[in-house]
Design an enzyme around this catalytic site. Structure first.
Site, mmCIF file in Angstrom:
data_model
loop_
_atom_site.group_PDB
_atom_site.id
_atom_site.type_symbol
_atom_site.label_atom_id
_atom_site.label_comp_id
_atom_site.label_asym_id
_atom_site.label_seq_id
_atom_site.Cartn_x
_atom_site.Cartn_y
_atom_site.Cartn_z
ATOM 1 N N HIS A 181 1.346 -1.119 0.287
ATOM 2 C CA HIS A 181 -0.097 -0.172 -0.172
ATOM 3 C C HIS A 181 0.944 1.332 0.144
ATOM 4 C CE1 HIS A 181 -3.580 1.572 1.682
ATOM 5 N NE2 HIS A 181 -3.345 3.299 1.502
ATOM 6 N N HIS A 221 -4.263 -0.652 5.371
ATOM 7 C CA HIS A 221 -4.114 -0.450 7.159
ATOM 8 C C HIS A 221 -4.815 -0.341 8.432
ATOM 9 C CE1 HIS A 221 -6.362 3.185 5.673
ATOM 10 N NE2 HIS A 221 -6.108 3.232 4.419
ATOM 11 N N HIS A 229 3.363 14.059 2.037
ATOM 12 C CA HIS A 229 3.064 15.565 1.686
ATOM 13 C C HIS A 229 3.911 16.608 1.920
ATOM 14 C CE1 HIS A 229 -1.742 14.769 1.760
ATOM 15 N NE2 HIS A 229 -1.347 13.273 2.518
ATOM 16 N N HIS A 272 1.514 5.346 -1.375
ATOM 17 C CA HIS A 272 1.850 6.388 -2.145
ATOM 18 C C HIS A 272 2.556 7.039 -2.901
ATOM 19 C CE1 HIS A 272 -2.833 6.781 -0.843
ATOM 20 N NE2 HIS A 272 -2.010 6.389 -0.168
ATOM 21 N N ASP A 298 1.121 2.681 4.047
ATOM 22 C CA ASP A 298 0.462 3.929 3.507
ATOM 23 C C ASP A 298 0.951 4.639 3.913
ATOM 24 O OD1 ASP A 298 -1.656 5.018 2.793
ATOM 25 O OD2 ASP A 298 -2.874 5.238 4.690
ATOM 26 N N LYS A 317 -9.379 -0.265 -5.747
ATOM 27 C CA LYS A 317 -9.314 0.679 -4.780
ATOM 28 C C LYS A 317 -10.171 1.637 -4.141
ATOM 29 C CE LYS A 317 -7.628 1.974 -0.288
ATOM 30 N NZ LYS A 317 -6.604 2.767 -0.273
ATOM 31 N N ALA A 353 -2.600 18.097 6.780
ATOM 32 C CA ALA A 353 -2.798 16.911 5.483
ATOM 33 C C ALA A 353 -2.302 15.959 6.231
ATOM 34 C CB ALA A 353 -2.100 17.197 3.867
ATOM 35 N N HIS A 376 -10.767 1.120 1.328
ATOM 36 C CA HIS A 376 -10.421 1.950 2.745
ATOM 37 C C HIS A 376 -11.647 2.127 3.818
ATOM 38 C CE1 HIS A 376 -8.484 5.314 4.343
ATOM 39 N NE2 HIS A 376 -9.510 6.090 5.596
HETATM 40 O O1 DOR Z 1 -3.015 9.487 6.145
HETATM 41 C C1 DOR Z 1 -3.588 9.371 5.050
HETATM 42 N N1 DOR Z 1 -3.162 9.533 3.726
HETATM 43 N N2 DOR Z 1 -4.394 8.449 4.498
HETATM 44 C C2 DOR Z 1 -4.793 7.943 3.813
HETATM 45 O O2 DOR Z 1 -6.117 6.914 3.334
HETATM 46 C C3 DOR Z 1 -4.769 8.993 1.954
HETATM 47 C C4 DOR Z 1 -3.324 9.153 2.705
HETATM 48 C C5 DOR Z 1 -3.026 10.174 1.495
HETATM 49 O O3 DOR Z 1 -3.503 10.339 -0.062
HETATM 50 O O4 DOR Z 1 -2.265 11.221 1.852
HETATM 51 ZN ZN ZN Z 2 -3.540 5.346 1.756
#
Ligand code: DOR
Ligand code: ZN
Length: 341
Positions: A16, A171, A247, A18, A243, A100, A258, A137
């Site tokens: 998982h 998660h 940011h 990003h 996860d 997803k 965020a 999620h």
């Molecule tokens: O904390 C998180 N950030 N949880 C998520 O489900 C998405 C992720 C994000 O894309 O920043």
């Molecule tokens: Zn995520």
């Protein structure tokens, strides 16, 4: 080979991840590609990844950004859940790992998430028939500490209604979610590294720690204990999914922080440290790779990473020449394990 002071991990996977796009993708992708044989790539871009064309183009951008390790890093691509026809899914399937599902409005870039699970059923039926896994999620929009617990009955309904659909609870953060794994054959889960280590106290028990703020929010000590026990025992239905969600520093250190913890650069050393502290290093291979390979029938590139018990200080910041800055989990802290130099 495992000794108290070193371990070789074969085909480590992050189930998982990003990676974002543009400058952020170029900054963070090499951190995952350097040590992982593959990763499940989240589709919550703006706009989200919803077609085979978008998915293929994003995969190309990831591999271009991954740097020298791209050849041994397999991006496992996902589509953002929406109503798909059989023809759309069939066109994507050769390049598709999973779909997803985000409920509307529960997290970053989930504005186009679904409003009704019932309305999602025709697409879920197709996925079940075609053998496409569903990643979820699993949070409601209820009280923040109860959002995962409130979603568990939806997992149970989905698992019973689509018994051949492979469902991954993403998660997980609660003891109740761990217990669900043993009740439904087709339910699996990922857990992050940070949810094995922190509780809500670490986020908000003292001065607020924006770099530990994520969704789902970290929960109670007994929840962490259940997650950790399952991970250390290499529960056969549990997989590491970081996860890792970068940011920019300015989006974390501000009013209206965020959600997301950036863990990719230290993921494997931190997990080696954690498993070593609990005398469970022998189970790390299953948790970071073997379980996922068996559950999903994956064929990642043959990549081996050696971790050694040697101090390593996590960088205070990762930055690029455009001024983009990302603060990692445990920034500036010394870990007891590192990737072998
Ligand atoms: O904390 C998180 N950030 N949880 C998520 O489900 C998405 C992720 C994000 O894309 O920043
Ligand atoms: Zn995520």
């Amino acid at each position: 080979m495992t000794s108290p002071d070193s371990i070789i991990l074969h085909r480590p996977l992050d189930m998982h991840l990003h990676l974002r796009d543009g400058d952020m993708l170029r900054l963070v992708a090499p951190h995952s590609a350097a040590t992982l044989a593959g990763a499940v790539i989240m589709p919550n871009l703006v706009p989200p990844v919803t077609s085979v064309e978008m998915l293929a183009a994003y995969r190309d951008r990831i591999l271009a950004a991954a740097g020298p390790d791209a050849a041994t890093f397999q991006p496992l691509m996902t589509l953002f859940f929406q109503h798909y026809t059989e023809a759309q899914l069939a066109a994507a399937q050769p390049q598709l790992f999973a779909v997803k599902l985000y409920p509307h409005g529960v997290t970053t870039n989930s504005e186009s998430g679904i409003h009704s699970i019932d309305a999602a059923e025709p697409t879920l039926k197709l996925m079940e028939e075609m053998g496409i896994p569903l990643l979820v999620h699993g949070e409601t929009t209820g009280f923040v500490l109860d959002r995962e617990a409130e979603f568990l009955s939806i997992y149970e309904r989905l698992a019973a209604r689509f018994p051949r659909l492979r469902i991954v609870m993403e998660h997980i953060t609660t003891a109740a979610a761990v217990a669900l794994l043993d009740r439904h054959e087709n339910l699996h889960a990922t857990v992050t590294g940070h949810h094995l280590v922190i509780t809500l106290d670490d986020v908000a028990g003292g001065l607020l720690q924006p770099h530990l703020f994520c969704k789902p929010i970290a929960k109670r000590p007994e929840d962490r204990a259940a997650l950790l026990a399952a991970a250390l025992a290499a529960h056969p239905k549990l997989m590491l999914g970081s996860d890792s969600a970068p940011h920019p520093q300015h989006a974390k250190e501000c009013c209206g922080c965020a959600a997301g913890v950036y863990t990719a650069p230290l993921l494997l050393p931190r997990m080696a440290q954690l498993f070593a502290e609990h005398g469970a290093l022998d189970n790390l291979q299953a948790f970071v790779s073997d379980n996922a390979i068996r559950i999903h029938g994956l064929t990642p590139p043959d990549k081996a990473i050696t971790l050694v018990r040697q101090p390593w200080t996590v960088p205070a910041v990762y930055q690029d020449s455009t001024g983009l800055k990302v603060i990692p989990w445990e920034a500036g802290h010394e870990l007891a394990w590192r990737i072998a130099p």
